[in-house]
Design an enzyme around this catalytic site. Structure first.
Site, PDB file in Angstrom:
ATOM      1  N   ASP A  49      -8.511   5.162  -1.775  1.00  0.00           N
ATOM      2  CA  ASP A  49      -7.849   4.677  -0.557  1.00  0.00           C
ATOM      3  C   ASP A  49      -8.852   4.342   0.560  1.00  0.00           C
ATOM      4  OD1 ASP A  49      -5.551   3.937   0.879  1.00  0.00           O
ATOM      5  OD2 ASP A  49      -5.439   5.872   1.898  1.00  0.00           O
TER       6      ASP A  49
ATOM      7  N   ASP B 242     -11.086   0.242  -2.394  1.00  0.00           N
ATOM      8  CA  ASP B 242      -9.666  -0.136  -2.276  1.00  0.00           C
ATOM      9  C   ASP B 242      -9.583  -1.545  -1.682  1.00  0.00           C
ATOM     10  OD1 ASP B 242      -6.951  -0.089  -2.414  1.00  0.00           O
ATOM     11  OD2 ASP B 242      -6.645   1.404  -0.861  1.00  0.00           O
TER      12      ASP B 242
ATOM     13  N   ASP C  41      -6.612  -3.728   5.177  1.00  0.00           N
ATOM     14  CA  ASP C  41      -5.221  -3.391   4.871  1.00  0.00           C
ATOM     15  C   ASP C  41      -4.445  -3.233   6.177  1.00  0.00           C
ATOM     16  OD1 ASP C  41      -5.950  -3.326   2.199  1.00  0.00           O
ATOM     17  OD2 ASP C  41      -4.737  -1.553   1.764  1.00  0.00           O
TER      18      ASP C  41
ATOM     19  N   ARG D  86      -5.124 -11.231  -3.580  1.00  0.00           N
ATOM     20  CA  ARG D  86      -4.652 -10.741  -2.276  1.00  0.00           C
ATOM     21  C   ARG D  86      -5.370 -11.421  -1.101  1.00  0.00           C
ATOM     22  NH1 ARG D  86      -3.595  -4.174  -3.050  1.00  0.00           N
ATOM     23  NH2 ARG D  86      -2.238  -4.394  -4.868  1.00  0.00           N
TER      24      ARG D  86
END
Length: 329
Positions: free
Chosen positions: A119, A144, A148, A199
């Site tokens: 994470d 990760d 984000d 992404r």
């Protein structure tokens, strides 16, 4: 050839405050605070970046040193802070920045590389953070994500950034159960996604305006719209490698809905190169995608072209620019 945005933000140190285009346009960072000079590359202690970030009140953080700061844990950034890497070359490694329940943060001209651990993101924006601008930063090789944005964080602009050597680049909206992420609004422009796998971004629930980005040689898809996402993709350059599918649609069920849904992408003026396939859900709700002009009036955009592609390869990411003079001090 149009003019690139932010031509004048390097005229003085704080001229960048409030100058973002798009959803992050209200981010003023530490405009009304004192200068916080970082004088050591140590992870913590006097003169460190971590100490500057935890100081109460507004502050404009500048660097008097260049080099690598090895972070042993996430570096929490408080509200009303600018982390301004202009004038030096500072790379964060080991862990990344965490913007948690904060507002008015600008991160400019920094490098993020080699974040390790479960994470661990380059910049993690959650929960409930707003008015954030990430500009001219370089990101590569985290365990990760690179950036984000989740848990109700909104009104964010990511501009002129460079992304490389990575898999899951940018996640916006973490999970179909977090229906509060319907508030998320992000603008991403003039970024260069250089061979990152997927992404760019992957979005759930929120609204994202993409314009004048260059996304090259992805390995899974370029952009993904999942549950209830609305993506307005405008005048971007999508250059395929082995994988030709540009847009992906994943169906998921929001926690408060009976039926599973995917998201929507509206593509306008995008340039698809080397066999890149739009594969849009044509005719299905494209008109349901928001238009940026419902939220802000102007943005600096040009038609996608070879010259734009060339400029983005030079201008995205960390830049060797001098630190502007600060008239406040």
């Amino acid at each position: 050839m149009g003019s690139l945005p932010y031509a004048d933000v390097d005229s003085t140190l704080r001229a960048i405050a409030g100058q973002a285009e798009g959803f992050g346009r209200f981010a003023i960072g530490g405009l009304h605070g004192p200068l916080f000079p970082v004088t050591t590359l140590a992870d913590d202690g006097p003169g460190s970046l971590r100490e500057a970030c935890r100081r109460p009140g507004p502050g404009w953080i500048v660097f008097k040193v260049s080099g690598v700061i090895q972070l042993s844990s996430y570096l929490n950034v408080g509200s009303h802070k600018t982390i301004d890497g202009r004038g030096e070359r500072v790379k964060l490694t080991g862990k990344g920045l965490r913007l948690k329940e904060c507002e008015n943060v600008i991160v400019c001209n920094m490098e993020f590389e080699g974040g390790r651990g479960h994470d661990v993101d380059g910049i993690q924006i959650k929960p409930n953070s707003k008015h954030i601008w990430i500009d001219r930063c370089s990101f590569k090789d985290y365990d990760d994500g690179l950036i984000d944005i989740t848990r109700g964080s909104t009104d964010i602009t990511v501009s002129r950034c460079y992304f490389a050597q990575h898999d899951k680049t940018m996640l916006i909206g973490a999970d179909p159960s977090h229906v509060g992420d319907r508030c998320i609004r992000v603008t991403i422009h003039h970024c260069f996604f250089d061979g990152t796998r997927q992404r760019h971004p992957r979005l759930r629930f929120g609204k994202v305006h993409l314009y004048n980005n260059y996304t090259k040689h992805w390995d899974v898809y370029a952009v993904c719209a999942s549950v209830e996402a609305q993506i307005y993709s405008q005048c971007n350059i999508y250059e395929a490698g082995k994988k030709k599918k540009t847009f992906e649609f994943y169906t998921e069920k929001a926690a408060d809905r009976e039926e599973a849904r995917s998201g929507l992408i509206r593509s306008e003026g995008d340039l698809f190169l080397d066999g890149a396939q739009p594969c849009l859900l044509t005719g299905i709700g494209e008109t349901s995608v928001f238009h940026p002009s419902e939220y802000y009036q102007t943005w600096t955009m040009e038609a996608p072209s070879d010259s734009l592609k060339h400029v983005l390869q030079i201008c995205a990411g960390w830049q060797p620019i001098p630190q502007p003079v600060d008239h406040h001090s």
